[in-house]
Design a protein around this motif. Structure first.
Motif, PDB file in Angstrom:
ATOM      1  N   ILE A 184     -22.829 -27.911 -18.283  1.00 32.88           N
ATOM      2  CA  ILE A 184     -21.786 -26.877 -18.253  1.00 32.88           C
ATOM      3  C   ILE A 184     -21.858 -26.108 -16.931  1.00 32.88           C
ATOM      4  O   ILE A 184     -20.837 -25.800 -16.319  1.00 32.88           O
ATOM      5  N   LEU A 185     -23.077 -25.829 -16.479  1.00 30.26           N
ATOM      6  CA  LEU A 185     -23.236 -25.129 -15.196  1.00 30.26           C
ATOM      7  C   LEU A 185     -22.691 -25.968 -14.041  1.00 30.26           C
ATOM      8  O   LEU A 185     -22.064 -25.432 -13.121  1.00 30.26           O
ATOM      9  N   ILE A 186     -22.929 -27.275 -14.092  1.00 30.70           N
ATOM     10  CA  ILE A 186     -22.425 -28.146 -13.026  1.00 30.70           C
ATOM     11  C   ILE A 186     -20.904 -28.150 -13.037  1.00 30.70           C
ATOM     12  O   ILE A 186     -20.257 -28.080 -11.997  1.00 30.70           O
ATOM     13  N   PHE A 187     -20.339 -28.180 -14.228  1.00 26.62           N
ATOM     14  CA  PHE A 187     -18.879 -28.111 -14.329  1.00 26.62           C
ATOM     15  C   PHE A 187     -18.378 -26.829 -13.663  1.00 26.62           C
ATOM     16  O   PHE A 187     -17.437 -26.842 -12.867  1.00 26.62           O
ATOM     17  N   GLN A 188     -19.038 -25.723 -13.943  1.00 26.55           N
ATOM     18  CA  GLN A 188     -18.610 -24.458 -13.329  1.00 26.55           C
ATOM     19  C   GLN A 188     -18.790 -24.485 -11.822  1.00 26.55           C
ATOM     20  O   GLN A 188     -17.960 -23.954 -11.086  1.00 26.55           O
ATOM     21  N   SER A 189     -19.866 -25.140 -11.386  1.00 33.73           N
ATOM     22  CA  SER A 189     -20.113 -25.087  -9.941  1.00 33.73           C
ATOM     23  C   SER A 189     -19.200 -26.035  -9.167  1.00 33.73           C
ATOM     24  O   SER A 189     -19.205 -26.017  -7.936  1.00 33.73           O
ATOM     25  N   THR A 190     -18.399 -26.868  -9.880  1.00 33.38           N
ATOM     26  CA  THR A 190     -17.400 -27.645  -9.125  1.00 33.38           C
ATOM     27  C   THR A 190     -16.435 -26.704  -8.415  1.00 33.38           C
ATOM     28  O   THR A 190     -15.790 -27.084  -7.447  1.00 33.38           O
ATOM     29  N   SER A 191     -16.351 -25.443  -8.896  1.00 31.81           N
ATOM     30  CA  SER A 191     -15.443 -24.492  -8.240  1.00 31.81           C
ATOM     31  C   SER A 191     -15.864 -24.222  -6.796  1.00 31.81           C
ATOM     32  O   SER A 191     -15.051 -23.820  -5.967  1.00 31.81           O
ATOM     33  N   LEU A 192     -17.165 -24.470  -6.495  1.00 28.96           N
ATOM     34  CA  LEU A 192     -17.618 -24.275  -5.105  1.00 28.96           C
ATOM     35  C   LEU A 192     -16.981 -25.293  -4.169  1.00 28.96           C
ATOM     36  O   LEU A 192     -16.961 -25.107  -2.949  1.00 28.96           O
ATOM     37  N   CYS A 193     -16.466 -26.377  -4.735  1.00 21.44           N
ATOM     38  CA  CYS A 193     -15.937 -27.457  -3.903  1.00 21.44           C
ATOM     39  C   CYS A 193     -14.642 -27.062  -3.174  1.00 21.44           C
ATOM     40  O   CYS A 193     -14.151 -27.822  -2.348  1.00 21.44           O
ATOM     41  N   TYR A 194     -14.115 -25.877  -3.481  1.00 24.56           N
ATOM     42  CA  TYR A 194     -12.979 -25.412  -2.689  1.00 24.56           C
ATOM     43  C   TYR A 194     -13.380 -25.348  -1.212  1.00 24.56           C
ATOM     44  O   TYR A 194     -12.574 -25.558  -0.322  1.00 24.56           O
ATOM     45  N   ALA A 195     -14.715 -25.133  -0.994  1.00 28.15           N
ATOM     46  CA  ALA A 195     -15.201 -24.972   0.381  1.00 28.15           C
ATOM     47  C   ALA A 195     -15.089 -26.275   1.172  1.00 28.15           C
ATOM     48  O   ALA A 195     -15.140 -26.259   2.399  1.00 28.15           O
ATOM     49  N   ILE A 196     -14.965 -27.405   0.501  1.00 27.88           N
ATOM     50  CA  ILE A 196     -14.832 -28.660   1.241  1.00 27.88           C
ATOM     51  C   ILE A 196     -13.477 -29.308   0.939  1.00 27.88           C
ATOM     52  O   ILE A 196     -13.318 -30.528   0.995  1.00 27.88           O
ATOM     53  N   ALA A 197     -12.521 -28.423   0.571  1.00 28.06           N
ATOM     54  CA  ALA A 197     -11.130 -28.861   0.426  1.00 28.06           C
ATOM     55  C   ALA A 197     -10.933 -29.924  -0.649  1.00 28.06           C
ATOM     56  O   ALA A 197     -10.063 -30.784  -0.535  1.00 28.06           O
ATOM     57  N   LEU A 198     -11.771 -29.868  -1.684  1.00 30.14           N
ATOM     58  CA  LEU A 198     -11.539 -30.768  -2.804  1.00 30.14           C
ATOM     59  C   LEU A 198     -10.487 -30.122  -3.704  1.00 30.14           C
ATOM     60  O   LEU A 198     -10.630 -28.955  -4.054  1.00 30.14           O
ATOM     61  N   PRO A 199      -9.445 -30.837  -4.086  1.00 29.76           N
ATOM     62  CA  PRO A 199      -8.378 -30.184  -4.867  1.00 29.76           C
ATOM     63  C   PRO A 199      -8.759 -29.991  -6.330  1.00 29.76           C
ATOM     64  O   PRO A 199      -8.097 -30.496  -7.229  1.00 29.76           O
ATOM     65  N   GLU A 200      -9.883 -29.293  -6.539  1.00 29.98           N
ATOM     66  CA  GLU A 200     -10.296 -29.052  -7.927  1.00 29.98           C
ATOM     67  C   GLU A 200      -9.617 -27.781  -8.430  1.00 29.98           C
ATOM     68  O   GLU A 200      -8.834 -27.167  -7.722  1.00 29.98           O
ATOM     69  N   LEU A 201      -9.964 -27.398  -9.643  1.00 31.44           N
ATOM     70  CA  LEU A 201      -9.273 -26.305 -10.307  1.00 31.44           C
ATOM     71  C   LEU A 201      -9.189 -25.031  -9.463  1.00 31.44           C
ATOM     72  O   LEU A 201      -8.120 -24.440  -9.289  1.00 31.44           O
ATOM     73  N   MET A 202     -10.301 -24.630  -8.874  1.00 33.67           N
ATOM     74  CA  MET A 202     -10.331 -23.373  -8.122  1.00 33.67           C
ATOM     75  C   MET A 202      -9.491 -23.464  -6.849  1.00 33.67           C
ATOM     76  O   MET A 202      -8.741 -22.537  -6.525  1.00 33.67           O
ATOM     77  N   SER A 203      -9.604 -24.599  -6.142  1.00 36.09           N
ATOM     78  CA  SER A 203      -8.804 -24.764  -4.916  1.00 36.09           C
ATOM     79  C   SER A 203      -7.318 -24.723  -5.239  1.00 36.09           C
ATOM     80  O   SER A 203      -6.523 -24.120  -4.511  1.00 36.09           O
ATOM     81  N   GLN A 204      -6.963 -25.387  -6.333  1.00 33.21           N
ATOM     82  CA  GLN A 204      -5.559 -25.399  -6.733  1.00 33.21           C
ATOM     83  C   GLN A 204      -5.077 -23.981  -7.009  1.00 33.21           C
ATOM     84  O   GLN A 204      -3.979 -23.593  -6.588  1.00 33.21           O
ATOM     85  N   ALA A 205      -5.919 -23.203  -7.687  1.00 40.18           N
ATOM     86  CA  ALA A 205      -5.536 -21.824  -7.988  1.00 40.18           C
ATOM     87  C   ALA A 205      -5.349 -21.026  -6.698  1.00 40.18           C
ATOM     88  O   ALA A 205      -4.377 -20.289  -6.543  1.00 40.18           O
ATOM     89  N   TYR A 206      -6.288 -21.209  -5.736  1.00 37.39           N
ATOM     90  CA  TYR A 206      -6.163 -20.507  -4.458  1.00 37.39           C
ATOM     91  C   TYR A 206      -4.862 -20.871  -3.763  1.00 37.39           C
ATOM     92  O   TYR A 206      -4.150 -20.008  -3.243  1.00 37.39           O
ATOM     93  N   SER A 207      -4.573 -22.176  -3.754  1.00 35.14           N
ATOM     94  CA  SER A 207      -3.388 -22.555  -2.983  1.00 35.14           C
ATOM     95  C   SER A 207      -2.111 -22.058  -3.657  1.00 35.14           C
ATOM     96  O   SER A 207      -1.180 -21.620  -2.978  1.00 35.14           O
ATOM     97  N   VAL A 208      -2.102 -22.065  -4.983  1.00 36.34           N
ATOM     98  CA  VAL A 208      -0.953 -21.464  -5.660  1.00 36.34           C
ATOM     99  C   VAL A 208      -0.863 -19.989  -5.292  1.00 36.34           C
ATOM    100  O   VAL A 208       0.199 -19.467  -4.947  1.00 36.34           O
ATOM    101  N   GLY A 209      -2.027 -19.315  -5.319  1.00 34.91           N
ATOM    102  CA  GLY A 209      -2.068 -17.899  -4.978  1.00 34.91           C
ATOM    103  C   GLY A 209      -1.530 -17.634  -3.585  1.00 34.91           C
ATOM    104  O   GLY A 209      -0.717 -16.723  -3.372  1.00 34.91           O
ATOM    105  N   SER A 210      -1.950 -18.447  -2.638  1.00 37.95           N
ATOM    106  CA  SER A 210      -1.531 -18.151  -1.268  1.00 37.95           C
ATOM    107  C   SER A 210      -0.071 -18.534  -1.034  1.00 37.95           C
ATOM    108  O   SER A 210       0.582 -17.982  -0.148  1.00 37.95           O
TER     109      SER A 210
END
Ligand SMILES: Nc1ncnc2c1ncn2[C@@H]1O[C@H](COP(=O)(O)OP(=O)(O)O)[C@@H](O)[C@H]1O
Ligand SMILES: [Mg+2]
Lengths: 277, 219
Positions: free
Chosen positions: B154-180
């Protein structure tokens, strides 16, 4: 006092596996286990000081003595669960010198020749009872699953637990678990059985059913070394008694004689103390 | 309120795409990382000293390095040496390494929790070292390790959100790009958080139930 013969008396039905014939079953009077000047240390602490005794084929020896005297250590040296630091143990003609490495093949033969039963049973909790008794036959003796299971069922029937075969050990009483552990140890047709306080973890009435199995095993001609606090077993079932204290053998002799008329003052005190309990 | 629901409805598919990427990266990282953890756990207990030391160093580096640094290393760091990984491959490599290091400790603890008497019984009936491990120690040790391994997953699943830093289009990156794109960070981040929670909360409950069941079954 030990009732209900669970094993069928009479000639042994589980003679040595044919494989053992090659290793050469010793003559009836030749020692099948010889322990000479055995030394075992834990760091600076000397747990066994130059222990020596012999066991003939078919003989039953009880080892008694106060807690911490080195009884378990001695037993565990016999099947090399502990590596002795000095002296020599000869089992079924095979020498194991202390302080030396032994070949895989020598250890494999040793462990097929010697079965062991532990105080805490140590059954495999994730396997069915049948599997507990059959697995070593497949993995170690190379028997087919069917042969292994047939033999396991036969052994479970002998310890009175054939109906439990499909269950898991956690569902069994301590006495039943220890009987299964005996069946597991017998599955590779050992020539010698080691028992390390097999009834100490059991309520007295459960201990009796285990002692009954051991008694029948002894009567069937099995060579046995039994570490025990059951003085009646030592006196009535074993042929000889070895008394240990502080890592030494302080007295040994025919069981009835030794138990009724101990020579050393230390043994007298020990017997007094356990019988008073 | 209905306006927010409409906004969520509009962007939910985008976030679900991201969630799918997150789940895939999680699954791949675990599928590679947990076997790696098992190998490291066994190596740390190996007889051979060089093997043991190498494994210990690997575990300490893996645990000592923040996941974000591992991600940057596999994506940017390796690229500068000529080994270019896609952001997906870099994410899996970094998180698998992290998983291997952490789960090796979880698995080692599980193996060490198997009572000594179990190995002794196996030795006494003539099992080889391999068979002791395979039939006696691993089945029991891994079973003990299952609940903490699931918790770690479960922790690893949560830490996939860090992958926004390498431009992986995961959940967090998608949210950021929608936001911006929409300048509406708050509602989209809340939706992303809800999606994370929708996975993590049931998973956590499941793990604790499993923990109970395993407890009851053994002894
Ligand atoms: N693995 C070990 N490490 C250190 N000391 C040990 C170990 N095993 C046994 N001993 C010591 O050796 C002595 C004999 O132990 P043991 O053979 O278990 O005695 P017994 O079975 O007669 O009660 C004890 O003093 C015990 O503390
Ligand atoms: Mg003992």
């Amino acid at each position: 006092m030990i009732q209900t013969p669970i094993l069928k008396p009479g000639p042994r039905q589980d003679g040595p596996h044919p494989d053992h014939a090659a290793a050469g079953r010793p003559q009836p009077s030749a020692p099948v286990v010889r322990i000479e000047n055995l030394v075992k240390r834990y760091g600076a602490y000397v747990a066994l000081h130059e222990i020596g005794f012999e066991l003939k084929s078919g003989e039953v020896v009880a080892i008694i003595g106060p807690s911490g005297s080195g009884k378990s250590t001695l037993l565990r040296c016999v099947n090399q669960l502990e590596q002795p630091d000095g002296g020599c143990i000869t089992v079924a003609g095979q020498r194991f010198e202390g302080g030396k490495e032994h070949s895989r093949a020598a250890l494999d033969t040793l462990r097929r020749t010697v079965g062991m039963v532990f105080q805490s049973f140590n059954l495999f909790p994730h396997m069915t009872i049948l599997r507990n008794v059959s697995i070593a036959q497949e993995r170690v003796a190379g028997r087919s699953r069917k042969d292994a299971e047939d033999r396991a069922m036969h052994l479970l029937a002998r310890v009175g637990l054939a109906d439990k075969a499909g269950q898991y050990p956690a569902r069994c009483s301590g006495g039943q678990q220890q009987r299964i552990a005996i069946a597991r140890a017998l599955a590779l047709d050992p020539q010698i059985m080691l028992f390390d306080e097999p009834t100490s973890a059991l309520d007295p009435e459960l201990g009796l059913e285990v002692l009954a199995v051991m008694r029948e095993l002894a009567e069937s001609g099995m060579t046995m070394i039994v570490v025990t606090h059951e003085m009646r077993f030592a006196e009535n079932v074993s042929d000889r008694v070895v008394v240990m204290a502080d890592g030494r053998v302080i007295e040994e002799g025919p069981s009835r004689e030794l138990m009724r008329d101990p020579k050393t003052e230390r043994t007298q005190r020990f017997l007094h103390a356990v019988r008073d309990r | 309120m209905s306006e927010i629901l409409e906004f969520w409805g509009e962007w939910l598919p985008t976030l679900l795409d991201g969630l799918l990427v997150s789940l895939k990266v999680t699954a791949a990282s675990l599928a590679l990382g947990i076997p790696l953890g098992l190998v490291l756990a066994l190596a740390v207990k190996a007889k051979s000293a060089p093997l043991r030391i190498a494994a210990l160093i690997a575990v300490e580096i893996g645990r000592g390095t923040p996941a974000l640094v591992l991600l940057q290393f596999t994506y940017f760091g390796l690229a500068s040496t000529g080994l270019t990984l896609s952001s997906y491959a870099a994410a899996v490599a970094a998180l698998a390494a992290c998983t291997g290091a952490y789960t090796s400790e979880i698995i080692r603890a599980g193996l060490e929790a198997v009572p000594q008497g179990q190995s002794e019984a196996a030795i006494a009936i003539g099992f080889s070292r391999m068979d002791q491990l395979r039939y006696v120690v691993l089945p029991q040790g891994l079973r003990i390790a299952v609940p903490p391994l699931l918790g770690f997953s479960i922790l690893i699943f949560q830490s996939t959100s860090l992958c926004y830093a390498i431009a992986l289009p995961e959940l967090m990156s998608q949210a950021y790009s929608v936001g911006s794109n929409t300048f509406r960070y708050m509602p989209i981040l809340i939706l992303a958080g809800l999606l994370f929670a929708a996975i993590c909360i049931p998973a956590t409950l499941l793990v604790s139930r499993l923990e109970h069941r395993l407890d009851r079954h053994t002894r």
